[in-house]
Design an enzyme around this catalytic site. Structure first.
Site, mmCIF file in Angstrom:
data_model
loop_
_atom_site.group_PDB
_atom_site.id
_atom_site.type_symbol
_atom_site.label_atom_id
_atom_site.label_comp_id
_atom_site.label_asym_id
_atom_site.label_seq_id
_atom_site.Cartn_x
_atom_site.Cartn_y
_atom_site.Cartn_z
ATOM 1 N N SER A 32 0.824 -1.210 0.000
ATOM 2 C CA SER A 32 0.000 0.000 0.000
ATOM 3 C C SER A 32 0.856 1.257 0.000
ATOM 4 C CB SER A 32 -0.905 0.000 1.229
ATOM 5 O OG SER A 32 -0.125 -0.117 2.406
ATOM 6 N N THR A 164 -39.307 27.492 -9.258
ATOM 7 C CA THR A 164 -39.620 26.171 -8.712
ATOM 8 C C THR A 164 -39.947 25.328 -9.947
ATOM 9 O OG1 THR A 164 -41.979 26.630 -8.475
ATOM 10 C CG2 THR A 164 -40.605 27.100 -6.561
ATOM 11 N N HIS A 165 -39.579 24.074 -9.916
ATOM 12 C CA HIS A 165 -39.772 23.188 -11.088
ATOM 13 C C HIS A 165 -39.062 23.730 -12.340
ATOM 14 C CE1 HIS A 165 -43.089 21.329 -8.730
ATOM 15 N NE2 HIS A 165 -43.279 22.582 -8.355
ATOM 16 N N SER A 286 -13.853 24.862 -28.270
ATOM 17 C CA SER A 286 -14.129 23.592 -28.937
ATOM 18 C C SER A 286 -13.076 23.377 -30.015
ATOM 19 C CB SER A 286 -15.521 23.660 -29.561
ATOM 20 O OG SER A 286 -15.608 22.776 -30.660
ATOM 21 N N LYS A 292 -17.396 28.435 -29.780
ATOM 22 C CA LYS A 292 -17.782 27.878 -28.484
ATOM 23 C C LYS A 292 -16.945 28.377 -27.315
ATOM 24 C CE LYS A 292 -20.488 25.263 -27.526
ATOM 25 N NZ LYS A 292 -20.566 23.797 -27.588
ATOM 26 N N GLU A 299 -18.622 21.934 -15.223
ATOM 27 C CA GLU A 299 -19.021 20.572 -15.595
ATOM 28 C C GLU A 299 -18.172 19.520 -14.895
ATOM 29 O OE1 GLU A 299 -20.603 20.779 -20.096
ATOM 30 O OE2 GLU A 299 -18.625 21.613 -19.802
ATOM 31 N N TYR A 326 -9.195 -5.971 13.145
ATOM 32 C CA TYR A 326 -8.501 -5.576 11.918
ATOM 33 C C TYR A 326 -8.558 -6.671 10.856
ATOM 34 C CZ TYR A 326 -5.123 -3.992 8.534
ATOM 35 O OH TYR A 326 -4.552 -3.597 7.349
HETATM 36 N N1 ARG Z 1 -0.944 -1.092 5.500
HETATM 37 C C1 ARG Z 1 -1.868 -1.534 6.512
HETATM 38 C C2 ARG Z 1 -3.186 -0.762 6.380
HETATM 39 O O1 ARG Z 1 -3.180 0.265 5.779
HETATM 40 C C3 ARG Z 1 -1.292 -1.298 7.872
HETATM 41 C C4 ARG Z 1 -1.818 -2.224 8.913
HETATM 42 C C5 ARG Z 1 -1.362 -3.596 8.647
HETATM 43 N N2 ARG Z 1 -1.765 -4.500 9.676
HETATM 44 C C6 ARG Z 1 -1.772 -5.832 9.510
HETATM 45 N N3 ARG Z 1 -2.180 -6.535 10.510
HETATM 46 N N4 ARG Z 1 -1.425 -6.398 8.383
HETATM 47 O O2 ARG Z 1 -4.188 -1.207 6.855
#
Ligand code: ARG
Length: 467
Positions: A32, A164-165, A286, A292, A299, A326
Site C-alpha cells: 500500500s 420552482t420546477h 471547442s 464555443k 461541468e 482488523y
Molecule cells: N498497510 C496496513 C493498512 O493500511 C497497515 C496495517 C497492517 N496490519 C496488519 N495486521 N497487516 O491497513
C-alpha cells in the site's frame, strides 16, 4: 547450487515464521506504500510520541529512545527533501520507515515497535492526516463563504427570477440566491468541525487489538499528538473507520452543493438564459466549433461529485461485513478518502477564484424575472389583504392569468375593469403592488428576498465570518 533461490533483497519485518518468499504478484497486490506514503509525516509524528512515552515510562532506556527519535528526525528530513526511497517490497509506509530506522541506527531501531502494532499505528496516522485535511478544508470553506458574501454584496439590488420546477416562480434578489449557497457551505463547515470531535481520539496503544502487556501511558501519547483523549476500547480503536465514513459523507454533501451551484452556473451562462458570463480563464473552446466557450470547470466539478459519492459507497461496502477487529480490507480505506479530500479541495479553490470573476447581466435577469406572471401571487395577496380568503383570491387571479395569456398581456397590462370583473375588491392602487421592485420589497418576512432582509442576512453572515 542451481536450486537455491537468490537471497531476498530486504528482510521482511514479519518474516520469522516463513520459509518461502512472497509471490511477486502478491507482494505488489499487498503493498500500500504507493498510497500510504502520504501518511509519512504523521507516521513519524506518531512514532516520536510513542518513543517519547516509552522513554518516560522506562520501557525504553533514555539513550535508546533518543537514538530512535534522532533517527526518525533524520528520516523525516530525507523524506521532505525527496531523498527517501520507498520500497514496494516493504509493503507500507510503516515498515518502510521502520526498516530505514533500523538501517540507520542499528538493531535498537527494532525497539520502536515495542508495545505497538501496525493496527493501532495506521489508525493513528490516518486520524492525524485527516485532522489536518479537515482543518484545511474548513479554511477553504471559510474562504468560499467570504467570497459568496462579497459577490452578493456587489450585486445586492440585482433582481432575477426565482424558480420552482425550473419554471419562473417569483422574483428574488441575485444576492439572496447566492446567500442560499452561503448557508449550504456554512452547514458543510459546521459538519466538518463537529466531526473533528469524534476524529480527534487516539487509537495509539490499543496494540493489535487487545491492548499491550507493557505499562504504557496512552493518555500521554494522546496528549503529545494533540488528541482529546485515548479511545476507550482497544477492539473498537483498531477497527473503527467511522471517522473516514463521516468525512466521506461530509465531502459528498459539500460536493453536492458545489454540483448544484455548477448546474446553475452552466444554465445561467447558456444562450437561453444569458444571466451571466463566465470568465475566459475558467472556460475552454471547442476543437471544431470556433464560436464555443464551454463551462468545463463547472461541468468537471459536477462530474467529479459522482466520484466522491463513489468513494463513500466503496468504503461503506468495505466495512459492512467486517467482523471485529482488523482485516486487510481496511487498507482500502485511504485511497478514496484521499481522493475525495483532494477533489473537494480543488473544487473549493476553483469556485472561490471563479465566482468574483463572473459578469452578471442585470438587465437580462430583470427582464426574465418580469416574465411568466411572476407577480401573480402578489395580485392574489392584494385581494387577501382586502379580506378575501386566499383560496378564493387564488382562483380569481388564476382566471386573470388565463385572460392575460389569451390577450398576450402581462397582468399589470390588464384594464382595471377587467380586473374588477373577477373581483370588485380591485382598485387603481393594485398596479403599485405589481412592479418587480415592489414584489421583491414586499417579501420582507424574516429570511425573505426583500432588500432589507437580504441586508440582514448579509450582516449575519459577516458577523459569523468576523468581517
Ligand atoms: N498497510 C496496513 C493498512 O493500511 C497497515 C496495517 C497492517 N496490519 C496488519 N495486521 N497487516 O491497513
Amino acid at each position: 547450487m542451481s536450486d537455491t533461490k537468490p537471497p531476498s533483497p530486504v528482510k521482511r519485518l514479519w518474516g520469522g515464521r516463513f520459509t518461502d518468499e512472497t509471490d511477486a504478484l502478491v507482494q505488489a497486490f499487498n503493498a500500500s506504500v504507493a498510497v500510504d506514503q502520504a501518511l509519512a509525516f504523521d507516521d513519524i509524528e506518531g512514532s516520536i510520541a510513542h518513543a517519547t512515552m516509552l522513554k518516560e515510562t522506562g520501557i525504553l532506556a533514555v539513550e535508546e529512545a533518543e537514538a530512535i527519535i534522532n533517527g526518525l528526525t533524520t528520516i523525516r528530513e530525507e523524506i521532505a527533501r525527496g531523498a527517501f526511497t520507498w520500497r514496494t517490497e516493504l509493503e507500507d509506509v510503516h515498515m518502510n520507515i521502520e526498516q530505514a530506522l533500523i538501517e540507520r541506527i542499528g538493531p535498537v531501531g527494532g525497539k520502536l515497535h515495542t508495545a505497538r502494532s501496525r493496527n493501532d499505528q495506521v489508525a493513528t496516522d490516518f486520524r492525524l492526516w485527516l485532522r489536518r485535511e479537515s482543518q484545511e478544508l474548513s479554511a477553504l470553506l471559510t474562504r468560499l463563504r467570504k467570497v459568496l458574501v462579497a459577490v452578493a454584496e456587489q450585486h445586492l439590488m440585482v433582481i432575477m427570477p426565482g424558480y420552482t420546477h425550473l419554471q419562473v416562480a417569483q422574483p428574488v434578489l441575485f444576492a439572496h440566491h447566492l446567500l442560499a449557497y452561503y448557508e449550504m457551505f456554512s452547514r458543510d463547515q459546521e459538519r466538518l468541525q463537529d466531526s473533528i470531535k469524534r476524529l480527534n481520539v487516539s487509537p495509539l496503544g490499543a496494540g493489535a487489538l487487545a491492548g499491550v502487556t507493557f505499562p504504557i501511558d496512552r493518555h500521554r501519547t494522546s496528549a503529545l499528538l494533540g488528541f482529546d483523549r485515548p479511545a476507550d476500547n482497544s477492539l473498537d480503536a483498531v477497527s473503527d473507520r467511522d471517522f473516514a465514513l463521516e468525512f466521506l459523507s461530509i465531502t459528498s454533501i459539500a460536493m453536492l452543493h458545489l454540483s448544484r451551484l455548477s448546474e446553475e452556473l452552466i444554465l445561467w451562462s447558456s444562450q437561453e438564459f444569458g444571466f451571466i458570463t463566465l470568465p475566459d480563464a475558467y472556460t475552454t473552446g471547442s476543437s471544431i466549433m470556433p464560436q464555443k466557450k464551454n463551462p468545463d470547470v463547472c461541468e468537471l466539478v459536477r462530474g467529479k461529485t459522482g466520484r466522491v459519492y463513489g468513494q463513500l459507497l466503496a468504503l461503506l461496502t468495505v466495512m459492512k461485513g467486517l467482523p471485529l477487529t482488523y482485516h486487510k480490507d481496511l487498507q482500502e480505506d485511504k485511497e478514496g478518502v484521499m481522493d475525495a479530500a483532494l477533489t473537494l479541495k480543488i473544487s473549493l479553490q476553483l469556485y472561490a477564484d471563479l465566482l468574483p470573476k463572473i459578469t452578471v447581466h442585470a438587465e437580462r435577469t430583470y427582464q426574465a424575472a418580469g416574465r411568466a406572471y411572476s407577480n401573480a401571487t402578489d395580485l392574489a395577496d392584494y385581494l387577501t389583504k382586502k379580506g378575501l380568503p386566499f383560496r378564493e383570491a387564488h382562483e380569481a387571479v388564476g382566471k386573470l392569468v388565463a385572460v392575460a395569456i389569451k390577450e398576450g398581456k402581462e397582468l399589470q397590462e390588464l384594464e382595471l375593469a377587467t380586473l374588477r370583473q373577477v373581483s370588485p375588491l380591485f382598485d387603481r392602487y393594485v398596479y403599485e403592488a405589481l412592479s418587480l421592485e415592489q414584489v421583491v420589497n414586499a417579501r420582507n418576512s424574516y429570511g425573505g428576498t426583500a432588500p432589507a432582509q437580504v441586508r440582514q442576512q448579509l450582516q449575519r453572515a459577516k458577523e459569523a465570518l468576523a468581517l
